[in-house]
Design a protein around this motif. Structure first.
Motif, PDB file in Angstrom:
ATOM      1  N   LYS A  70       0.846  -1.190   0.000  1.00 14.94           N
ATOM      2  CA  LYS A  70       0.000   0.000   0.000  1.00 14.94           C
ATOM      3  C   LYS A  70       0.877   1.235   0.000  1.00 14.94           C
ATOM      4  CE  LYS A  70      -3.866   2.247   2.363  1.00 14.94           C
ATOM      5  NZ  LYS A  70      -4.709   2.241   1.157  1.00 14.94           N
ATOM      6  N   ALA A  71       0.813   2.009  -1.060  1.00 16.80           N
ATOM      7  CA  ALA A  71       1.699   3.162  -1.222  1.00 16.80           C
ATOM      8  C   ALA A  71       1.381   4.260  -0.206  1.00 16.80           C
ATOM      9  CB  ALA A  71       1.574   3.727  -2.637  1.00 16.80           C
ATOM     10  N   LEU A  72       2.438   4.918   0.250  1.00 17.88           N
ATOM     11  CA  LEU A  72       2.277   6.165   1.008  1.00 17.88           C
ATOM     12  C   LEU A  72       2.126   7.277  -0.018  1.00 17.88           C
ATOM     13  CD1 LEU A  72       4.863   6.045   3.943  1.00 17.88           C
ATOM     14  CD2 LEU A  72       2.422   6.464   4.153  1.00 17.88           C
ATOM     15  N   MET A 129       3.986  12.262   5.782  1.00 16.59           N
ATOM     16  CA  MET A 129       4.734  12.961   4.743  1.00 16.59           C
ATOM     17  C   MET A 129       6.234  12.894   5.034  1.00 16.59           C
ATOM     18  SD  MET A 129       4.636  17.023   3.727  1.00 16.59           S
ATOM     19  CE  MET A 129       5.425  17.463   5.292  1.00 16.59           C
ATOM     20  N   LEU A 130       6.614  13.081   6.303  1.00 20.45           N
ATOM     21  CA  LEU A 130       8.025  13.009   6.670  1.00 20.45           C
ATOM     22  C   LEU A 130       8.597  11.624   6.392  1.00 20.45           C
ATOM     23  CD1 LEU A 130       8.042  14.922  10.075  1.00 20.45           C
ATOM     24  CD2 LEU A 130       8.928  15.744   7.900  1.00 20.45           C
ATOM     25  N   TRP A 131       7.860  10.586   6.779  1.00 23.08           N
ATOM     26  CA  TRP A 131       8.341   9.227   6.549  1.00 23.08           C
ATOM     27  C   TRP A 131       8.416   8.918   5.064  1.00 23.08           C
ATOM     28  CZ3 TRP A 131      11.103   6.666   9.711  1.00 23.08           C
ATOM     29  CH2 TRP A 131      10.936   6.810  11.084  1.00 23.08           C
ATOM     30  N   LYS A 183       9.152  10.955   2.686  1.00 22.33           N
ATOM     31  CA  LYS A 183      10.366  11.607   2.180  1.00 22.33           C
ATOM     32  C   LYS A 183      11.612  10.829   2.604  1.00 22.33           C
ATOM     33  CE  LYS A 183       8.572  16.335   1.863  1.00 22.33           C
ATOM     34  NZ  LYS A 183       8.704  17.730   2.356  1.00 22.33           N
ATOM     35  N   ARG A 184      11.618  10.306   3.831  1.00 21.14           N
ATOM     36  CA  ARG A 184      12.769   9.542   4.297  1.00 21.14           C
ATOM     37  C   ARG A 184      12.928   8.255   3.485  1.00 21.14           C
ATOM     38  NH1 ARG A 184      11.089  10.521  10.616  1.00 21.14           N
ATOM     39  NH2 ARG A 184      11.971  12.638  10.823  1.00 21.14           N
ATOM     40  N   PHE A 185      11.825   7.566   3.240  1.00 19.94           N
ATOM     41  CA  PHE A 185      11.881   6.349   2.429  1.00 19.94           C
ATOM     42  C   PHE A 185      12.248   6.678   0.983  1.00 19.94           C
ATOM     43  CE2 PHE A 185       8.561   4.534   5.521  1.00 19.94           C
ATOM     44  CZ  PHE A 185       9.545   4.000   6.331  1.00 19.94           C
ATOM     45  N   ALA A 186      11.760   7.808   0.477  1.00 18.09           N
ATOM     46  CA  ALA A 186      12.072   8.194  -0.906  1.00 18.09           C
ATOM     47  C   ALA A 186      13.567   8.433  -1.077  1.00 18.09           C
ATOM     48  CB  ALA A 186      11.285   9.447  -1.290  1.00 18.09           C
ATOM     49  N   ARG A 187      14.218   8.993  -0.051  1.00 15.52           N
ATOM     50  CA  ARG A 187      15.668   9.196  -0.138  1.00 15.52           C
ATOM     51  C   ARG A 187      16.404   7.859  -0.189  1.00 15.52           C
ATOM     52  NH1 ARG A 187      14.638  13.625   3.453  1.00 15.52           N
ATOM     53  NH2 ARG A 187      15.201  12.389   5.289  1.00 15.52           N
ATOM     54  N   LEU A 188      15.929   6.877   0.582  1.00 20.10           N
ATOM     55  CA  LEU A 188      16.531   5.547   0.521  1.00 20.10           C
ATOM     56  C   LEU A 188      16.371   4.945  -0.872  1.00 20.10           C
ATOM     57  CD1 LEU A 188      15.365   3.921   3.902  1.00 20.10           C
ATOM     58  CD2 LEU A 188      17.628   4.838   3.367  1.00 20.10           C
ATOM     59  N   TRP A 221       3.044   2.016   3.197  1.00 18.02           N
ATOM     60  CA  TRP A 221       2.591   1.820   4.570  1.00 18.02           C
ATOM     61  C   TRP A 221       3.255   0.590   5.171  1.00 18.02           C
ATOM     62  CZ3 TRP A 221      -0.717   4.718   7.632  1.00 18.02           C
ATOM     63  CH2 TRP A 221      -1.376   5.779   6.998  1.00 18.02           C
ATOM     64  N   ASP A 222       3.517  -0.416   4.333  1.00 13.89           N
ATOM     65  CA  ASP A 222       4.151  -1.641   4.820  1.00 13.89           C
ATOM     66  C   ASP A 222       5.522  -1.338   5.420  1.00 13.89           C
ATOM     67  OD1 ASP A 222       2.338  -3.987   3.475  1.00 13.89           O
ATOM     68  OD2 ASP A 222       2.463  -2.221   2.202  1.00 13.89           O
ATOM     69  N   MET A 223       6.288  -0.466   4.762  1.00 16.43           N
ATOM     70  CA  MET A 223       7.579  -0.057   5.301  1.00 16.43           C
ATOM     71  C   MET A 223       7.409   0.668   6.635  1.00 16.43           C
ATOM     72  SD  MET A 223       9.531   1.459   1.973  1.00 16.43           S
ATOM     73  CE  MET A 223       9.722   0.487   0.473  1.00 16.43           C
ATOM     74  N   LEU A 224       6.423   1.552   6.670  1.00 18.15           N
ATOM     75  CA  LEU A 224       6.201   2.330   7.880  1.00 18.15           C
ATOM     76  C   LEU A 224       5.832   1.418   9.044  1.00 18.15           C
ATOM     77  CD1 LEU A 224       6.074   5.110   9.132  1.00 18.15           C
ATOM     78  CD2 LEU A 224       3.722   5.330   8.328  1.00 18.15           C
ATOM     79  N   HIS A 225       4.941   0.454   8.782  1.00 17.49           N
ATOM     80  CA  HIS A 225       4.537  -0.462   9.844  1.00 17.49           C
ATOM     81  C   HIS A 225       5.683  -1.381  10.260  1.00 17.49           C
ATOM     82  CE1 HIS A 225       0.141   0.082   8.355  1.00 17.49           C
ATOM     83  NE2 HIS A 225       0.471   0.990   9.245  1.00 17.49           N
TER      84      HIS A 225
END
Length: 401
Positions: free
Chosen positions: A125-127, A309-311, A313-318, A330-334
């Motif tokens: 599930k995309a952020l 939104m902050l998370w 951006k952090r994942f997008a940099r990775l 959302w899967d990454m966030l969880h």
């Protein structure tokens, strides 16, 4: 429903809340025992490694809790599964066995006909991107202090804890102006004073007389500026939220992604395990409940959207650096925040305060390692070895309080 019930009873019914919390703590203990028995059988069968049972429980519990609390309608931005809840469960199990599964488990899995249980192949599930201009307009309207607080944090040496930062900011808002006609100064002092009473004495003791006394103004002056409780409490909750959002939104200055994500996760745990946070949340429960009746986003909605939104951006940099190969989800966030959410939830909702083995920064090393074990690319692992990121992480951990 327990989560919602506790949020409201915390406001004034402290004895009821204590009973609810005790009962929920007993439930958590029974749930842990049930889970540990399953883990013991899996270890005995050679399917998972004999790792820390509590860490395993927190990974599963947090991943489930994050999804379901968000789905339940926390504010106006509920989580919805991509396809079904059963697929979400498969993805949770997949991540668990990626981290803890043994070679025996993987070998037997490859022999079996369980393709439908391949969580890696399930859609994430995309952020979704946030309309930042619209979000900023909402923040400027409902959190008018946030930009000022963020600027203050950037301009001064960083305090050691969120509590030190909040009291530093409260002192900045409290001094009296020499101009008796300066209504804006009185407003800021009154709003800050409401937070002081709330933090120090609890929401059940917040009233107009107590706030006026703390602010050094008459109740008549207070009522002229804030004609009712709701206006004052919403303003105070907005300022308090600005403190927390500014503190939690700090970006790491380290070039090491391991250090970065250990900082992001540990600062969250350290902040929400502060006992005064319970008092802050009690005011938030009251004001967010009132704001649910309004058409615009509540302060709680803004927190969720802003932090997501902050998370993202952090994942997008990775992703840009090739350290992960999937878009922010959302899967990454969880997967990253599930364990930290479970630790925070045990304290705030069940009264169970876990203690780190050393520091929370050190404990979050396991959380971050698990995340990159699940999502890290071969490029990430190669760079981790080449750049000696683990050595840098150990050096940073040694300096952490």
């Amino acid at each position: 429903m327990l989560w919602h019930t506790q949020a409201f009873t915390l406001q004034s019914e402290t004895e009821i809340f204590a009973d609810v919390q005790n009962n929920s703590a007993l439930f958590i203990q029974e749930l842990q025992e049930f889970f540990f028995n399953i883990i013991d059988r899996l270890v005995a069968d050679g399917f998972i490694q004999d790792n820390n049972r509590l860490s395993m429980f927190l990974r599963i519990q947090g991943a489930i809790e994050d999804r379901t609390v968000e789905w339940q309608g926390r504010y106006k931005v509920p989580f919805q599964p991509v396809v079904s809840w059963s697929e979400e469960a498969v993805k949770i199990a997949e991540e668990f066995f990626i981290v803890h599964g043994t070679a025996k488990f993987r070998a037997l899995r490859q022999q079996g006909q369980v393709a439908w249980l391949d969580g890696k192949s399930l859609q994430k599930k995309a952020l979704e991107p946030v309309d930042e201009k619209r979000l900023q307009a909402s923040i400027d309207r409902q959190l008018p202090f946030l930009r000022d607080v963020e600027a203050s944090l950037r301009a001064k040496p960083r305090p050691a804890t969120s509590d030190a930062f909040i009291w530093q900011e409260l002192e900045r808002f409290m001094p009296k102006s020499g101009n008796r006609l300066d209504a804006s100064n009185r407003r800021s002092r009154i709003v800050a004073s409401a937070i002081v009473v709330n933090y120090s004495q609890g929401f059940q003791n917040v009233n107009m007389a107590a706030v006026a006394k703390q602010a050094g103004v008459s109740t008549a002056t207070l009522y002229r500026l804030y004609p009712d409780d709701r206006a004052l409490y919403e303003a105070a909750h907005g300022l308090g939220t600005s403190f927390y959002m500014a503190w939690l939104a700090q970006e790491s200055t380290s070039p090491n992604p391991l250090v970065q994500f250990c900082e992001y996760t540990s600062i969250s745990i350290e902040t929400f395990l502060d006992p005064r946070v319970k008092n802050a949340i009690s005011m938030g429960a009251f004001t967010n409940a009132l704001q649910q009746l309004d058409e615009h986003l509540s302060i709680g909605d803004l927190i969720v959207i802003y932090t997501n939104m902050l998370w993202r951006k952090r994942f997008a940099r990775l992703l840009e650096e090739g350290f992960i190969d999937q878009p922010p989800s959302w899967d990454m966030l969880h997967a990253l925040q599930g364990t930290t959410s479970a630790i925070i939830g045990l304290y705030l909702r069940h009264g169970i305060q876990l203690q780190p083995n050393g520091s929370w920064f050190a404990e979050c090393r396991t959380v971050v390692d698990d995340f990159f074990q699940i999502y890290g690319t071969p490029h990430f692992h190669a760079m981790r070895k080449k750049m000696r990121w683990d050595d840098a992480l150990e050096a940073h951990r040694a300096k952490s309080p």
